[in-house]
Scaffold this active site. Structure first.
Site, mmCIF file in Angstrom:
data_model
loop_
_atom_site.group_PDB
_atom_site.id
_atom_site.type_symbol
_atom_site.label_atom_id
_atom_site.label_comp_id
_atom_site.label_asym_id
_atom_site.label_seq_id
_atom_site.Cartn_x
_atom_site.Cartn_y
_atom_site.Cartn_z
ATOM 1 N N ARG A 95 -76.340 8.802 11.088
ATOM 2 C CA ARG A 95 -76.164 7.431 10.593
ATOM 3 C C ARG A 95 -77.199 6.497 11.228
ATOM 4 O O ARG A 95 -77.693 5.574 10.608
ATOM 5 C CB ARG A 95 -74.747 6.944 10.911
ATOM 6 N N CYS A 126 -73.022 11.563 30.515
ATOM 7 C CA CYS A 126 -73.159 10.316 31.268
ATOM 8 C C CYS A 126 -73.809 10.635 32.624
ATOM 9 O O CYS A 126 -73.359 11.561 33.315
ATOM 10 C CB CYS A 126 -71.761 9.725 31.464
ATOM 11 N N HIS A 163 -67.890 -5.168 14.904
ATOM 12 C CA HIS A 163 -67.620 -3.768 15.239
ATOM 13 C C HIS A 163 -68.718 -3.129 16.085
ATOM 14 O O HIS A 163 -68.810 -1.911 16.173
ATOM 15 C CB HIS A 163 -67.397 -2.956 13.954
ATOM 16 N N THR A 193 -67.367 -6.749 1.100
ATOM 17 C CA THR A 193 -66.318 -6.166 1.948
ATOM 18 C C THR A 193 -65.046 -5.946 1.129
ATOM 19 O O THR A 193 -64.678 -6.778 0.306
ATOM 20 C CB THR A 193 -66.047 -7.030 3.203
ATOM 21 N N ASN A 215 -70.741 -4.813 9.777
ATOM 22 C CA ASN A 215 -71.709 -3.713 9.743
ATOM 23 C C ASN A 215 -72.240 -3.385 11.132
ATOM 24 O O ASN A 215 -72.411 -4.264 11.970
ATOM 25 C CB ASN A 215 -72.856 -4.049 8.795
HETATM 26 P P1 NAD Z 1 -65.918 -0.845 2.633
HETATM 27 O O1 NAD Z 1 -66.686 0.418 2.505
HETATM 28 O O2 NAD Z 1 -64.457 -0.759 2.872
HETATM 29 O O3 NAD Z 1 -66.096 -1.682 1.282
HETATM 30 C C1 NAD Z 1 -67.343 -1.944 0.716
HETATM 31 C C2 NAD Z 1 -67.180 -3.062 -0.289
HETATM 32 O O4 NAD Z 1 -68.466 -3.387 -0.804
HETATM 33 C C3 NAD Z 1 -66.309 -2.699 -1.500
HETATM 34 O O5 NAD Z 1 -65.405 -3.750 -1.756
HETATM 35 C C4 NAD Z 1 -67.302 -2.545 -2.650
HETATM 36 O O6 NAD Z 1 -66.738 -2.930 -3.887
HETATM 37 C C5 NAD Z 1 -68.396 -3.503 -2.214
HETATM 38 N N1 NAD Z 1 -69.732 -3.172 -2.713
HETATM 39 C C6 NAD Z 1 -70.312 -1.942 -2.859
HETATM 40 N N2 NAD Z 1 -71.573 -2.061 -3.275
HETATM 41 C C7 NAD Z 1 -71.823 -3.393 -3.394
HETATM 42 C C8 NAD Z 1 -72.959 -4.153 -3.770
HETATM 43 N N3 NAD Z 1 -74.110 -3.560 -4.130
HETATM 44 N N4 NAD Z 1 -72.864 -5.510 -3.779
HETATM 45 C C9 NAD Z 1 -71.700 -6.137 -3.431
HETATM 46 N N5 NAD Z 1 -70.586 -5.452 -3.063
HETATM 47 C C10 NAD Z 1 -70.650 -4.107 -3.038
HETATM 48 O O7 NAD Z 1 -66.647 -1.690 3.768
HETATM 49 P P2 NAD Z 1 -66.099 -2.842 4.747
HETATM 50 O O8 NAD Z 1 -65.211 -3.767 3.981
HETATM 51 O O9 NAD Z 1 -67.290 -3.364 5.436
HETATM 52 O O10 NAD Z 1 -65.139 -2.160 5.845
HETATM 53 C C11 NAD Z 1 -65.143 -0.846 6.321
HETATM 54 C C12 NAD Z 1 -65.904 -0.521 7.597
HETATM 55 O O11 NAD Z 1 -67.121 -0.005 7.152
HETATM 56 C C13 NAD Z 1 -66.340 -1.561 8.571
HETATM 57 O O12 NAD Z 1 -65.623 -1.401 9.739
HETATM 58 C C14 NAD Z 1 -67.832 -1.240 8.886
HETATM 59 O O13 NAD Z 1 -68.052 -1.130 10.267
HETATM 60 C C15 NAD Z 1 -68.008 0.107 8.266
HETATM 61 N N6 NAD Z 1 -69.289 0.493 7.674
HETATM 62 C C16 NAD Z 1 -70.462 -0.126 8.006
HETATM 63 C C17 NAD Z 1 -71.635 0.284 7.403
HETATM 64 C C18 NAD Z 1 -72.924 -0.386 7.800
HETATM 65 O O14 NAD Z 1 -73.081 -0.786 8.945
HETATM 66 N N7 NAD Z 1 -73.856 -0.557 6.857
HETATM 67 C C19 NAD Z 1 -71.622 1.294 6.445
HETATM 68 C C20 NAD Z 1 -70.410 1.923 6.139
HETATM 69 C C21 NAD Z 1 -69.250 1.497 6.746
#
Ligand code: NAD
Length: 254
Positions: A70, A153, A119, A194, A102
Site C-alpha cells: 500500500r 524494533c 487515522h 467518504t 486517508n
Molecule cells: P470507504 O472506502 O468506506 O468509502 C469510499 C467512498 O468514496 C464511498 O462512499 C464511495 O461511494 C466514494 N467514492 C468512490 N469513488 C469516488 C470518486 N471517484 N469520487 C467521489 N466519491 C467516490 O472510505 P472511507 O469513508 O474513507 O472510510 C474507510 C477507511 O478507509 C478510512 O479509515 C481510511 O483510513 C481508509 N482508506 C484510506 C485510503 C487512502 O488513504 N487513500 C484508501 C482506502 C481506505
C-alpha cells in the site's frame, strides 16, 4: 436552481470552509477504496479484518506485506484534480483546512498546507510491543502479493507494525479534538468521497450539522442523511470539485 450552482453559491457566501475527505477522493489517483475489495494474495481478506491487531498477531507477514504494498501504491500515485481544486480553495486569505481519513499524503502533495490526518499515515511504522515509533522507515515494495517478515524494533526487538490507526484503536491524541473544533466552527463542511461508516470520523458531518453548518457531500453514491441543510452532489470528485471550486469560488469574499 441546479444543485451544483446552489452549492457554489453557498461556498461563495461562507466565511469558514472545512473539507472532510475519505478514500473516494484518492480512488481516481489509483488507490483503491475499502469498498473496492481486495485482490491477489489478499483476496478474501476484508480490510476490516486486516486492519486489526488481531490480524497482525495471527499473520504478521501477510499484514506487513500488505502495508508495504500500500505504501508503494501511495508513492506511485499522483494527486488528482480533486486534491488540486481543494488546495486552491482560499478563505480569509488562507487555504482551507482539510480533515482526512486517508493515510496517503496526496492532499499535502497537491499543496494543501493544513491537513489533519485522523487515522495517521502510511509513512510511519511503530513497534507492536513497546509502541514507540520506528527509527528507520522501511522501504515500500514494488510487487503485489508478497509475504514479508516485519523488521524488529531496535529498542525492544518487538515486531514493527504499520503506524496508522487500526480498527478498534483510538485516534492520535489531540487529532480528534482539533477536527471537532474545526467542524464546530465552520459555515460549510465539504465532505468528499467518504462512505460515513467508520466511526468516530463518520460523526463529523453530523457534528457540523448540529452546530448549524451546511454540509455539501461529493460522492459517487448518495450518502446524504436527508437533513435540511445538506446538499448532495453525486458524481466523481475529480469532475465535481474543479467545477465547484472555480476561480469565482476561490475569490476571498470574507
Ligand atoms: P470507504 O472506502 O468506506 O468509502 C469510499 C467512498 O468514496 C464511498 O462512499 C464511495 O461511494 C466514494 N467514492 C468512490 N469513488 C469516488 C470518486 N471517484 N469520487 C467521489 N466519491 C467516490 O472510505 P472511507 O469513508 O474513507 O472510510 C474507510 C477507511 O478507509 C478510512 O479509515 C481510511 O483510513 C481508509 N482508506 C484510506 C485510503 C487512502 O488513504 N487513500 C484508501 C482506502 C481506505
Amino acid at each position: 436552481m441546479a444543485i451544483l450552482e446552489q452549492a457554489a453559491n453557498a461556498l461563495n457566501d461562507a466565511k469558514t470552509i472545512v473539507c472532510f475527505s475519505g478514500a473516494g477522493i484518492s480512488a481516481e489517483s489509483g488507490i483503491p477504496t475499502y469498498r473496492d475489495g481486495t485482490t491477489g494474495l489478499w483476496a478474501g481478506h476484508s480490510h476490516q479484518q486486516m486492519e486489526t491487531a488481531r490480524a497482525f498477531r495471527q499473520n504478521p507477514r501477510l499484514i506487513w506485506g500488505w502495508y508495504l504494498w500500500r505504501r508503494q501504491q501511495a508513492v506511485r500515485a499522483q494527486p488528482n484534480a480533486a486534491h488540486l481544486a481543494l488546495s486552491e480553495l482560499v478563505r480569509r486569505e488562507r487555504p482551507i483546512p482539510i480533515i482526512t481519513q486517508n493515510i496517503d499524503d496526496l492532499h499535502e502533495r497537491a499543496g494543501s498546507l493544513e491537513v489533519v490526518h485522523l487515522h495517521g499515515s502510511l509513512s510511519s511504522s511503530k513497534c507492536f510491543a513497546c509502541h514507540r515509533p520506528a527509527l528507520v522507515t522501511p522501504a515500500p515494495i514494488p510487487e503485489e502479493g508478497l509475504l514479508v517478515e516485519p523488521p524488529r524494533c531496535v529498542r525492544c526487538n518487538g515486531k514493527l507494525r504499520p503506524g496508522h490507526v487500526w480498527y478498534g484503536e483510538d485516534l492520535p491524541a489531540g487529532t480528534w479534538k482539533s477536527a471537532v473544533s474545526l467542524v464546530e466552527n465552520c459555515d460549510i463542511l465539504l465532505s468528499v468521497g467518504t462512505s460515513g461508516v467508520v466511526t468516530p470520523a463518520a460523526n463529523l458531518p453530523e457534528i457540523a450539522l448540529s452546530a448549524g453548518a451546511t454540509v455539501i457531500h461529493v460522492n459517487t453514491d448518495d450518502v446524504g442523511s436527508g437533513a435540511p441543510n445538506e446538499l448532495m452532489l453525486i458524481g466523481k470528485a475529480t469532475e465535481i470539485l474543479p467545477r465547484l471550486c472555480s476561480p469565482l469560488v476561490t475569490e476571498d469574499h470574507a
